[in-house]
Design an enzyme around this catalytic site. Structure first.
Site, mmCIF file in Angstrom:
data_model
loop_
_atom_site.group_PDB
_atom_site.id
_atom_site.type_symbol
_atom_site.label_atom_id
_atom_site.label_comp_id
_atom_site.label_asym_id
_atom_site.label_seq_id
_atom_site.Cartn_x
_atom_site.Cartn_y
_atom_site.Cartn_z
ATOM 1 N N ASP A 1 3.191 8.004 -3.020
ATOM 2 C CA ASP A 1 2.055 7.446 -3.742
ATOM 3 C C ASP A 1 1.177 8.560 -4.312
ATOM 4 O OD1 ASP A 1 1.319 8.212 -1.183
ATOM 5 O OD2 ASP A 1 0.799 6.211 -0.519
ATOM 6 N N HIS B 1 -1.066 -0.945 5.874
ATOM 7 C CA HIS B 1 -0.367 -0.562 4.628
ATOM 8 C C HIS B 1 0.683 0.511 4.902
ATOM 9 C CE1 HIS B 1 -3.777 2.548 3.885
ATOM 10 N NE2 HIS B 1 -2.706 3.252 4.177
ATOM 11 N N GLU C 1 -1.396 -2.371 0.040
ATOM 12 C CA GLU C 1 -2.467 -2.956 0.833
ATOM 13 C C GLU C 1 -2.132 -4.405 1.207
ATOM 14 O OE1 GLU C 1 -4.390 -0.995 2.123
ATOM 15 O OE2 GLU C 1 -5.888 -0.077 0.830
ATOM 16 N N ASP D 1 -5.026 -0.822 8.214
ATOM 17 C CA ASP D 1 -4.885 -2.211 7.758
ATOM 18 C C ASP D 1 -3.413 -2.618 7.600
ATOM 19 O OD1 ASP D 1 -4.035 -0.847 5.525
ATOM 20 O OD2 ASP D 1 -5.598 -1.601 4.177
#
Ligand code: F6R
Length: 260
Positions: free
Chosen positions: A67, A138, A143, A136
């Site tokens: 990413d 990811h 996400e 979270d």
């Protein structure tokens, strides 16, 4: 999915490095999927050490970053292209032209995402993908709510993720809102995924990804569908797992010939 609970990030780094070393020795032109963030650093340290001291070579290998932030100026020290260079590729003998990352500065982001997918395909696909996991849930920057079939595309970060990553910047205001990330479908195409997580802050995400339902609210849970997913965690990150004792016993009694 294999869950291995180890005493510390040092052992985690060494075991992941074992899998990467075995791959690169068997297939010198292996394609490595490279994560950034804190979690993979012990892996990169150990690979750099093996390169320096034991002659482990990456001359024919390829690397694809997971990413990239959108909006950071080229060469920004926290752009993932720079982080990968600093933490891994500059420390070993991989050819710079064999290291790729999504283009967060492209004028045509959609075209750049498609081109990135094609570049991974052209290289023969990712043999081993290193992953961390966000608090979270990811992976990459997929996400909560990400399509489980998604491909490389632009995403908006949760405020929780921006806050988690603020430690790398002067202030949270400097953390970009947007990123380009390999999709969950892209990650699932890797032949082997090795996810590493340490610390209590990751315990809930690790529980949800390993033992929760497969659901977009915990993007990493899609790995339950992966035929070859290895999850390396320390005791703190494993502390919410219901079957922790079973994972410990399974690894303690694992036949050596199985490898990772
Ligand atoms: C980084 C990435 C992210 C991180 C995750 C955990 O390339 O894709 O999914 O792996 O945010 O970050 P750390 O390891 O810093 O806790």
């Amino acid at each position: 999915m294999e869950v291995i609970i180890l005493p510390s990030s040092k052992e985690i780094g060494a075991l992941a490095a074992d899998a990467i070393e075995a791959l690169v020795r068997r297939k010198p032109n292996a394609v490595l999927g490279l994560a950034t963030g804190s979690s993979p650093l012990p892996i990169y340290d150990e690979l750099a050490r093996r390169h320096d001291e034991e002659g482990l070579s990456f001359t024919q290998a390829h690397g694809f970053a997971l990413d990239e932030y959108v909006g950071l100026p080229p060469g920004h020290p926290e752009s993932y292209r720079e982080v990968i260079r600093r933490e891994f590729t500059n420390r070993v003998d991989i050819a710079p032209e064999n290291v790729h990352g999504p283009d967060g500065a492209a004028a045509d982001v959609l075209a750049a995402c498609d081109a990135y997918e094609q570049a991974i395909k052209d290289a023969g696909g990712v043999d081993l993908q290193i992953l961390g996991v966000g608090t979270d849930g990811h992976i990459g920057f997929n996400e909560p709510g990400s399509s489980l079939a998604s491909r490389t595309r632009i995403k908006t970060l949760l405020e929780q993720t921006r806050a988690d990553n603020a430690r790398f910047f002067d202030s949270i205001d400097d953390v970009p809102h947007h990123v380009v990330t390999q999709g969950l479908g892209t990650i699932m195409d890797a032949r082997h995924v090795v996810l590493v997580a340490t610390g209590e802050g990751k315990a809930a995400a690790v529980r949800d990804l390993v033992e929760g339902p497969v659901a977009a609210i915990c993007a990493a849970s899609v790995l339950q569908f992966h035929p070859h997913a290895t999850i390396l965690v320390d005791e703190a990150a494993a502390s919410a797992l219901r079957l922790a004792d079973y994972y410990r016993r399974t690894y303690a009694t694992k036949p050596a010939w199985q490898g990772l």
